[in-house]
Design an enzyme around this catalytic site. Structure first.
Site, PDB file in Angstrom:
ATOM      1  N   LYS A  14       0.831  -1.213   0.000  1.00 34.27           N
ATOM      2  CA  LYS A  14       0.000   0.000   0.000  1.00 34.27           C
ATOM      3  C   LYS A  14       0.866   1.264   0.000  1.00 34.27           C
ATOM      4  O   LYS A  14       0.670   2.174  -0.797  1.00 34.27           O
ATOM      5  CB  LYS A  14      -0.949  -0.007   1.212  1.00 34.27           C
ATOM      6  CG  LYS A  14      -1.881  -1.211   1.232  1.00 34.27           C
ATOM      7  CD  LYS A  14      -2.832  -1.218   2.413  1.00 34.27           C
ATOM      8  CE  LYS A  14      -2.180  -1.420   3.766  1.00 34.27           C
ATOM      9  NZ  LYS A  14      -1.496  -2.728   3.928  1.00 34.27           N
ATOM     10  N   ARG A  88      -9.756  -0.139   8.978  1.00 31.51           N
ATOM     11  CA  ARG A  88      -9.238  -1.487   9.205  1.00 31.51           C
ATOM     12  C   ARG A  88     -10.224  -2.367   9.949  1.00 31.51           C
ATOM     13  O   ARG A  88      -9.931  -3.531  10.186  1.00 31.51           O
ATOM     14  CB  ARG A  88      -7.963  -1.382  10.050  1.00 31.51           C
ATOM     15  CG  ARG A  88      -6.662  -1.618   9.287  1.00 31.51           C
ATOM     16  CD  ARG A  88      -5.548  -1.344  10.263  1.00 31.51           C
ATOM     17  NE  ARG A  88      -4.339  -2.005   9.930  1.00 31.51           N
ATOM     18  CZ  ARG A  88      -3.258  -1.380   9.438  1.00 31.51           C
ATOM     19  NH1 ARG A  88      -3.291  -0.098   9.181  1.00 31.51           N
ATOM     20  NH2 ARG A  88      -2.157  -2.050   9.229  1.00 31.51           N
ATOM     21  N   ARG A 127      11.663  -5.501   4.801  1.00 37.43           N
ATOM     22  CA  ARG A 127      11.333  -4.072   4.624  1.00 37.43           C
ATOM     23  C   ARG A 127      12.283  -3.177   5.425  1.00 37.43           C
ATOM     24  O   ARG A 127      12.632  -3.473   6.560  1.00 37.43           O
ATOM     25  CB  ARG A 127       9.901  -3.806   5.076  1.00 37.43           C
ATOM     26  CG  ARG A 127       9.554  -2.317   5.082  1.00 37.43           C
ATOM     27  CD  ARG A 127       8.078  -2.040   5.081  1.00 37.43           C
ATOM     28  NE  ARG A 127       7.385  -2.516   6.253  1.00 37.43           N
ATOM     29  CZ  ARG A 127       6.063  -2.439   6.422  1.00 37.43           C
ATOM     30  NH1 ARG A 127       5.298  -1.940   5.479  1.00 37.43           N
ATOM     31  NH2 ARG A 127       5.511  -2.895   7.521  1.00 37.43           N
ATOM     32  N   ARG A 160      11.257  -1.822  11.072  1.00 35.60           N
ATOM     33  CA  ARG A 160      10.179  -1.589  12.032  1.00 35.60           C
ATOM     34  C   ARG A 160      10.151  -2.680  13.095  1.00 35.60           C
ATOM     35  O   ARG A 160      10.392  -3.848  12.802  1.00 35.60           O
ATOM     36  CB  ARG A 160       8.840  -1.545  11.298  1.00 35.60           C
ATOM     37  CG  ARG A 160       8.551  -0.171  10.736  1.00 35.60           C
ATOM     38  CD  ARG A 160       7.339  -0.123   9.848  1.00 35.60           C
ATOM     39  NE  ARG A 160       6.171  -0.819  10.366  1.00 35.60           N
ATOM     40  CZ  ARG A 160       4.984  -0.795   9.755  1.00 35.60           C
ATOM     41  NH1 ARG A 160       4.835  -0.121   8.619  1.00 35.60           N
ATOM     42  NH2 ARG A 160       3.956  -1.444  10.262  1.00 35.60           N
ATOM     43  N   ARG A 171      -0.011 -10.171  12.912  1.00 36.40           N
ATOM     44  CA  ARG A 171      -0.716  -9.091  12.199  1.00 36.40           C
ATOM     45  C   ARG A 171      -1.582  -9.645  11.069  1.00 36.40           C
ATOM     46  O   ARG A 171      -2.663  -9.123  10.798  1.00 36.40           O
ATOM     47  CB  ARG A 171       0.312  -8.085  11.638  1.00 36.40           C
ATOM     48  CG  ARG A 171       0.935  -7.225  12.736  1.00 36.40           C
ATOM     49  CD  ARG A 171       2.263  -6.628  12.318  1.00 36.40           C
ATOM     50  NE  ARG A 171       2.167  -5.719  11.215  1.00 36.40           N
ATOM     51  CZ  ARG A 171       3.194  -5.392  10.424  1.00 36.40           C
ATOM     52  NH1 ARG A 171       4.392  -5.914  10.642  1.00 36.40           N
ATOM     53  NH2 ARG A 171       3.023  -4.551   9.442  1.00 36.40           N
TER      54      ARG A 171
HETATM   55  P1  ADP Z   1       2.160  -1.987   3.163  1.00 41.42           P
HETATM   56  O1  ADP Z   1       2.139  -0.479   3.143  1.00 41.42           O
HETATM   57  O2  ADP Z   1       0.983  -2.597   2.448  1.00 41.42           O
HETATM   58  O3  ADP Z   1       2.345  -2.573   4.525  1.00 41.42           O
HETATM   59  P2  ADP Z   1       4.753  -1.635   1.857  1.00 41.42           P
HETATM   60  O4  ADP Z   1       4.429  -0.737   0.710  1.00 41.42           O
HETATM   61  O5  ADP Z   1       5.448  -1.042   3.029  1.00 41.42           O
HETATM   62  O6  ADP Z   1       3.433  -2.451   2.326  1.00 41.42           O
HETATM   63  O7  ADP Z   1       5.602  -2.864   1.258  1.00 41.42           O
HETATM   64  C1  ADP Z   1       6.106  -3.892   2.122  1.00 41.42           C
HETATM   65  C2  ADP Z   1       7.488  -4.326   1.634  1.00 41.42           C
HETATM   66  O8  ADP Z   1       7.373  -5.000   0.391  1.00 41.42           O
HETATM   67  C3  ADP Z   1       8.472  -3.175   1.392  1.00 41.42           C
HETATM   68  O9  ADP Z   1       9.759  -3.614   1.763  1.00 41.42           O
HETATM   69  C4  ADP Z   1       8.374  -2.920  -0.105  1.00 41.42           C
HETATM   70  O10 ADP Z   1       9.605  -2.413  -0.640  1.00 41.42           O
HETATM   71  C5  ADP Z   1       8.111  -4.321  -0.639  1.00 41.42           C
HETATM   72  N1  ADP Z   1       7.198  -4.327  -1.794  1.00 41.42           N
HETATM   73  C6  ADP Z   1       6.079  -3.569  -1.992  1.00 41.42           C
HETATM   74  N2  ADP Z   1       5.485  -3.879  -3.161  1.00 41.42           N
HETATM   75  C7  ADP Z   1       6.232  -4.883  -3.703  1.00 41.42           C
HETATM   76  C8  ADP Z   1       6.142  -5.656  -4.929  1.00 41.42           C
HETATM   77  N3  ADP Z   1       5.141  -5.459  -5.803  1.00 41.42           N
HETATM   78  N4  ADP Z   1       7.079  -6.586  -5.151  1.00 41.42           N
HETATM   79  C9  ADP Z   1       8.097  -6.806  -4.263  1.00 41.42           C
HETATM   80  N5  ADP Z   1       8.253  -6.117  -3.111  1.00 41.42           N
HETATM   81  C10 ADP Z   1       7.328  -5.166  -2.832  1.00 41.42           C
HETATM   82  P1  AMP Z   2       0.801  -0.012   9.203  1.00 48.59           P
HETATM   83  O1  AMP Z   2       1.866   1.043   9.162  1.00 48.59           O
HETATM   84  O2  AMP Z   2      -0.390   0.335   8.340  1.00 48.59           O
HETATM   85  O3  AMP Z   2       1.329  -1.386   8.928  1.00 48.59           O
HETATM   86  O4  AMP Z   2       0.242  -0.020  10.695  1.00 48.59           O
HETATM   87  C1  AMP Z   2       1.083  -0.354  11.772  1.00 48.59           C
HETATM   88  C2  AMP Z   2       0.243  -0.594  13.024  1.00 48.59           C
HETATM   89  O5  AMP Z   2      -0.436   0.627  13.399  1.00 48.59           O
HETATM   90  C3  AMP Z   2      -0.867  -1.629  12.911  1.00 48.59           C
HETATM   91  O6  AMP Z   2      -0.411  -2.953  13.092  1.00 48.59           O
HETATM   92  C4  AMP Z   2      -1.790  -1.175  14.053  1.00 48.59           C
HETATM   93  O7  AMP Z   2      -1.263  -1.542  15.311  1.00 48.59           O
HETATM   94  C5  AMP Z   2      -1.703   0.335  13.955  1.00 48.59           C
HETATM   95  N1  AMP Z   2      -2.737   0.886  13.055  1.00 48.59           N
HETATM   96  C6  AMP Z   2      -2.535   1.549  11.890  1.00 48.59           C
HETATM   97  N2  AMP Z   2      -3.700   1.893  11.326  1.00 48.59           N
HETATM   98  C7  AMP Z   2      -4.681   1.426  12.160  1.00 48.59           C
HETATM   99  C8  AMP Z   2      -6.091   1.431  12.117  1.00 48.59           C
HETATM  100  N3  AMP Z   2      -6.760   1.988  11.097  1.00 48.59           N
HETATM  101  N4  AMP Z   2      -6.763   0.855  13.142  1.00 48.59           N
HETATM  102  C9  AMP Z   2      -6.118   0.298  14.172  1.00 48.59           C
HETATM  103  N5  AMP Z   2      -4.779   0.230  14.269  1.00 48.59           N
HETATM  104  C10 AMP Z   2      -4.057   0.795  13.266  1.00 48.59           C
END
Ligand code: ADP
Ligand code: AMP
Length: 213
Positions: A14, A88, A127, A160, A171
């Site tokens: 995302k 969420r 990541r 993270r 998660r």
């Molecule tokens: P989200 O916001 O959904 O939690 P991220 O955008 O942070 O996910 O992506 C999670 C990890 O996967 C990051 O390390 C990112 O660089 C990698 N990533 C994201 N999209 C892809 C893809 N299409 N192919 C391979 N790696 C990806």
């Molecule tokens: P994210 O960066 O989206 O992966 O979110 C990291 C963490 O933040 C999640 O695992 C939750 O603990 C918290 N969080 C983020 N967005 C929400 C939401 N909309 N509702 C509840 N918890 C959230």
């Protein structure tokens, strides 16, 4: 005001998709980023949220809904938001609908990033993020030019606290139980646009840009 929601499990990509949409006029709103900022500032909310987030649990609905309410209430006319990680839960989705109704806003689309579990685990464990500018990297799939260093800021990348295999699996369970029901909720409203997120980053980004017109 228009809202597009990016829905999908943690690690579906995302934030990575959002990076390119920001250049297309969207304001990227990640509730995870907003919460991590509270943690960094060591506010009372941040201290409470950190425990839940590090354990892979959600923070309470009223906390995140309050953050979104504060953000939307001062929006300029015509602003386009890209929500990443919100809503969420069903309660959050219902509160968002109420807020948009009050503020004359529209939920335009819900883009669903679909990705298999094992891909997600690999993505999240590798990541790395920049604490200064928020850029997202992956040690293998999207590495910075210099190992562990942000291309934009030149500072050291961090991992993270919730990106360990154990917490990632927790998660994913929370996602299945609490967030996945939003798919049928938004399907019933005709808003879901599914995207195959198990493709190279640029292909996923291109598919999302296509569905957003
Ligand atoms: P989200 O916001 O959904 O939690 P991220 O955008 O942070 O996910 O992506 C999670 C990890 O996967 C990051 O390390 C990112 O660089 C990698 N990533 C994201 N999209 C892809 C893809 N299409 N192919 C391979 N790696 C990806
Ligand atoms: P994210 O960066 O989206 O992966 O979110 C990291 C963490 O933040 C999640 O695992 C939750 O603990 C918290 N969080 C983020 N967005 C929400 C939401 N909309 N509702 C509840 N918890 C959230």
């Amino acid at each position: 005001m228009n809202v597009v929601v990016l829905l999908g499990p943690p690690g579906a990509g995302k934030g990575t998709v959002a990076e390119v949409l920001v250049g297309k006029g969207y304001i990227h709103v990640s509730t995870g980023d907003l919460l991590r900022e509270q943690i960094r500032l060591e506010t009372p909310l941040g201290i409470k949220a950190k425990k839940l987030m590090d354990g892979g649990q959600f923070v309470p609905d009223d906390v995140v809904v309050g953050m979104i309410r504060d953000l939307l209430k001062d929006s300029a006319f015509g602003t386009s938001y890209l929500f990443d990680g919100f809503p969420r839960t069903l309660v959050q989705a219902e509160k968002l609908a109420e807020l948009l109704q009050t503020l004359n806003g529209t939920l335009e689309k819900v883009v669903l990033l679909e990705c298999p579990v094992e891909t997600i685990v690999e993505r999240l464990i590798g990541r790395r993020t920049c604490g200064k500018c928020g850029s997202v990297y992956h040690v293998t799939f999207n590495p910075p030019s210099k190992a562990e260093t942000c291309d934009v800021e030149g500072c050291e990348l961090t991992q993270r606290a919730d990106d360990t295999e154990e917490t990632v699996r927790k998660r994913l369970k929370v996602y299945t139980e609490q967030t996945a029901p939003l798919i049928s909720y938004y399907e019933a409203e005709g808003l879901i646009q599914p995207i195959n997120a198990d493709q190279p980053i640029n292909d996923v980004r291109a598919d999302v840009i296509k569905v957003l017109g």
